[in-house]
Design an enzyme around this catalytic site. Structure first.
Site, PDB file in Angstrom:
ATOM      1  N   ASP A   1       0.822  -1.202   0.000  1.00 25.84           N
ATOM      2  CA  ASP A   1       0.000   0.000   0.000  1.00 25.84           C
ATOM      3  C   ASP A   1       0.856   1.252   0.000  1.00 25.84           C
ATOM      4  OD1 ASP A   1      -2.404  -1.202  -0.013  1.00 25.84           O
ATOM      5  OD2 ASP A   1      -2.749  -1.066   2.154  1.00 25.84           O
TER       6      ASP A   1
ATOM      7  N   LYS B   1      -3.570   3.519  -3.518  1.00 27.10           N
ATOM      8  CA  LYS B   1      -4.148   4.607  -4.315  1.00 27.10           C
ATOM      9  C   LYS B   1      -3.039   5.457  -4.910  1.00 27.10           C
ATOM     10  CE  LYS B   1      -8.377   5.386  -1.798  1.00 27.10           C
ATOM     11  NZ  LYS B   1      -8.546   5.791  -0.442  1.00 27.10           N
TER      12      LYS B   1
ATOM     13  N   MET C   1      -9.089   8.138   9.992  1.00 25.06           N
ATOM     14  CA  MET C   1      -9.701   8.736   8.791  1.00 25.06           C
ATOM     15  C   MET C   1     -10.696   9.821   9.173  1.00 25.06           C
ATOM     16  SD  MET C   1     -10.275   5.106   6.831  1.00 25.06           S
ATOM     17  CE  MET C   1     -10.852   4.265   8.299  1.00 25.06           C
TER      18      MET C   1
HETATM   19  N1  SAH Z   1      -4.443  -0.214   9.253  1.00 26.87           N
HETATM   20  C1  SAH Z   1      -4.033   1.116   9.642  1.00 26.87           C
HETATM   21  C2  SAH Z   1      -5.110   2.146   9.485  1.00 26.87           C
HETATM   22  C3  SAH Z   1      -5.543   2.357   8.070  1.00 26.87           C
HETATM   23  S1  SAH Z   1      -6.803   3.530   7.936  1.00 26.87           S
HETATM   24  C4  SAH Z   1      -3.545   1.073  11.091  1.00 26.87           C
HETATM   25  O1  SAH Z   1      -3.735   0.074  11.778  1.00 26.87           O
HETATM   26  O2  SAH Z   1      -2.957   2.057  11.545  1.00 26.87           O
HETATM   27  C5  SAH Z   1      -5.894   4.975   7.536  1.00 26.87           C
HETATM   28  C6  SAH Z   1      -6.014   5.979   8.649  1.00 26.87           C
HETATM   29  O3  SAH Z   1      -5.136   5.607   9.683  1.00 26.87           O
HETATM   30  C7  SAH Z   1      -5.601   7.372   8.276  1.00 26.87           C
HETATM   31  O4  SAH Z   1      -6.674   8.076   7.695  1.00 26.87           O
HETATM   32  C8  SAH Z   1      -5.231   7.954   9.620  1.00 26.87           C
HETATM   33  O5  SAH Z   1      -6.359   8.347  10.345  1.00 26.87           O
HETATM   34  C9  SAH Z   1      -4.652   6.753  10.317  1.00 26.87           C
HETATM   35  N2  SAH Z   1      -3.211   6.732  10.195  1.00 26.87           N
HETATM   36  C10 SAH Z   1      -2.451   5.833   9.551  1.00 26.87           C
HETATM   37  N3  SAH Z   1      -1.153   6.121   9.705  1.00 26.87           N
HETATM   38  C11 SAH Z   1      -1.098   7.226  10.448  1.00 26.87           C
HETATM   39  C12 SAH Z   1      -0.040   8.007  10.961  1.00 26.87           C
HETATM   40  N4  SAH Z   1       1.213   7.697  10.707  1.00 26.87           N
HETATM   41  N5  SAH Z   1      -0.341   9.098  11.724  1.00 26.87           N
HETATM   42  C13 SAH Z   1      -1.614   9.418  11.984  1.00 26.87           C
HETATM   43  N6  SAH Z   1      -2.639   8.697  11.535  1.00 26.87           N
HETATM   44  C14 SAH Z   1      -2.398   7.627  10.768  1.00 26.87           C
END
Ligand code: SAH
Length: 534
Positions: free
Chosen positions: A38, A60, A175
């Site tokens: 991803d 994406k 998100m």
């Molecule tokens: N599977 C991922 C989440 C995917 S959804 C996990 O477990 O972390 C994607 C969302 O995760 C983003 O919109 C944001 O809200 C959050 N996110 C992912 N990486 C991030 C980061 N480094 N800092 C802040 N938010 C993050």
């Protein structure tokens, strides 16, 4: 075997800091036949992949529709059916808003064996890096991970705002930035206190992480004002207040300092990693690259003489030199044992000695090596030798040719054949001094440092630098010439030692900091002292 053929692994890559990848994820990345990844995976996450591994981006791309979820599932199935070991690498944890569940179900339906490797999820990690404990004995005995972004294909919101408003603990929204205003209003309408502390954590655990703190009622305005962008996490709850004491990230010695590293890319990683570990934002601006010259006759002859045991003393002046000498030797079928033959110099004290030429201490308990005497110019070179099983006999404490000359003063090289293996454009201090003492010196250039044009992006990023670091005079010359009037004049120049400083002054730069110890650790220590100084 760490990755089995025909098996698919749903692997979490963590929130962005490469150091937060699990040992298991790295093992699987290194072993996989195919990796489907991803956008939100840490920088360099795939560096350890096999050279022949198939790397497929399924995230994406800006302005393009993402690969449909169903198609990703099909491609995983297809690759596993073809007998490949398949890694599906996802940001954070695969089962936390990662659609890993759907992919696992697709694999299950197709009868493909799969494993799930959890990752550090952003909700926990970004909060921790922001100094916000998601639970706390006094403030929160529960935490809820919530999506702030409902599936647009669903007609109605599935979130139960009443329940969330009543939830007795911390709310962490993934998100959630785009809909922050609506979601905060919905929570407040449902009875959550508008005055409750709330934070947005942008780019959690990554370079440039930012945290904006406000209240549930005011966070949307603050986020807009501060222009918080993706990826970001929203945290709501009294635990946000703990940040006042627990915000550790911003307290690191080089936090938010932009530091330019000018070493050749092949050597830059150690320095860059150390600086990043101290909180710096590192801009790599290599002005030179290392071009091996191990094919030439000169090198071949030297390797033959090593093989024949003709050298009494072998001097190495850089880790690159060590690496390339061993490569040239390997090409001739030789390894470290070759140094064990040949005329032995009179006994030399192994280890450090004062560059000022103080009497050397002898340690009679230490065994005397047979074979050639090996001298390293500094600790980095000695370490590189160590990786090949060689303990250097001579290492001056100061990392300059003059110090090595001084340290070798006690050694009688007269009439002996000596090898100096080094860079093409090095100074002649060492060979000249050895010749003066009657040695027959072979000087072999193992590599050349060639100019490399820095990218415009890197030059742009360097403009706002706080520091520019120089580790050799050749990088000074090449970088100042390559940048011309685009040299970041606002930055403080940090030099590894007097020779480099002299070159920098010659190029019209003012030296702000000169390392006391002329190696990478010394340079870092001097930079930190300057940044945190009184
Ligand atoms: N599977 C991922 C989440 C995917 S959804 C996990 O477990 O972390 C994607 C969302 O995760 C983003 O919109 C944001 O809200 C959050 N996110 C992912 N990486 C991030 C980061 N480094 N800092 C802040 N938010 C993050």
């Amino acid at each position: 075997m760490t990755a089995r053929p025909g098996v698919a692994y749903l692997v979490g890559a963590g929130p962005g800091d490469p150091g937060l990848m699990t040992a298991r994820s790295l093992e699987l990345i290194a072993a996989a036949d195919a990796i489907f990844y991803d956008r939100l995976i840490p920088p360099g996450a795939l560096d350890g992949a096999r050279r022949d591994a198939e790397l497929v981006y399924v995230g994406k791309a800006p302005g393009k529709p993402s690969v449909p979820q169903g198609e990703i599932g099909e491609r995983l199935v297809e690759a596993a059916r073809a007998g490949k070991s398949v890694v599906r690498l996802k940001g954070g944890d695969p089962f936390v808003f990662g659609r890993g569940g759907e992919e696992g179900e697709a694999l299950c339906e197709a009868g493909i064996e799969f494993e799930v490797v959890p990752g550090v999820t952003a909700g926990v990690a970004a909060s921790a890096y922001a100094g916000i404990p998601v639970t706390h004995r006094d403030d929160a005995s529960a935490v809820a991970f919530v999506t702030g972004h409902e599936d647009p294909e669903k007609d109605e919101a599935a979130l139960d705002w009443q329940a969330l408003a009543r939830f007795p603990g911390t709310l962490v929204f993934y998100m959630g930035v785009k809909r922050l205003r609506d979601n905060a209003a919905a929570l407040i309408d449902a009875g959550r206190d508008a005055g409750e502390p709330a934070a947005a954590v942008e780019r959690g655990t990554m370079e440039g992480q930012r945290t904006v703190v406000a209240t549930l009622g005011t966070l949307a305005d603050a986020v807009e004002r501060e222009n918080v962008g993706a990826p970001a996490l929203i945290v709501v709850g009294p635990v946000v207040g703990r940040r006042e004491r627990l915000a550790w990230l911003e307290r690191r010695p080089l936090h938010a300092k932009r530091v330019v590293v000018t070493r050749a890319r092949a050597q830059a990683s150690g320095l860059a990693a150390t600086l990043r570990g101290l909180g710096a934002e590192v801009v790599e601006l290599p002005a030179i690259r290392i071009e091996p010259r191990t094919e030439g006759d000169e090198v071949r002859r030297a390797v033959e003489r090593i093989g024949a045991g003709e050298y009494a003393l072998v001097c190495l002046t850089s880790p690159n030199g060590v690496r390339l000498l061993f490569e040239a030797m390997a090409n001739a079928g030789l390894d470290a044992r070759a140094f064990g033959t040949g005329p032995k110099l009179q006994q030399v004290e192994r280890g450090g000695s004062d560059a000022g030429g103080e009497a050397q201490k002898r340690d009679s308990a230490r065994p005397v090596q047979t074979g050639m005497t090996i001298a390293a110019i500094g600790p980095g070179t000695a370490r590189a030798l160590g990786e090949h099983g060689i303990v250097a006999d001579v290492v001056p404490e100061k990392f300059v040719a003059e110090a090595l000359v001084e340290t070798l003063r006690s050694v009688d090289v007269s009439g002996k054949r000596v090898l100096v293996a080094r860079a093409a454009e090095a100074r002649d201090v060492l060979p000249d001094a050895l010749r003066e003492r009657g040695a027959e010196v072979d000087v072999v250039a193992l590599y050349e440092t060639l100019r490399e044009a820095p990218s415009d992006d890197a030059i742009e990023a360097a403009q706002s630098a706080d520091y520019v670091t120089f580790t050799s005079s050749s990088t000074v010359r090449n970088l100042t010439e390559a940048l011309g009037d685009r040299f970041p004049t606002g930055a403080r120049v940090v030099s590894i030692g007097p020779i480099t400083s002299e070159a920098a002054r010659g190029a019209g730069l003012e030296i702000a900091v000169e390392a006391e110890r002329h190696d990478i650790d010394g340079l870092v220590a001097a930079l930190v002292a300057d940044a945190t100084g009184p």
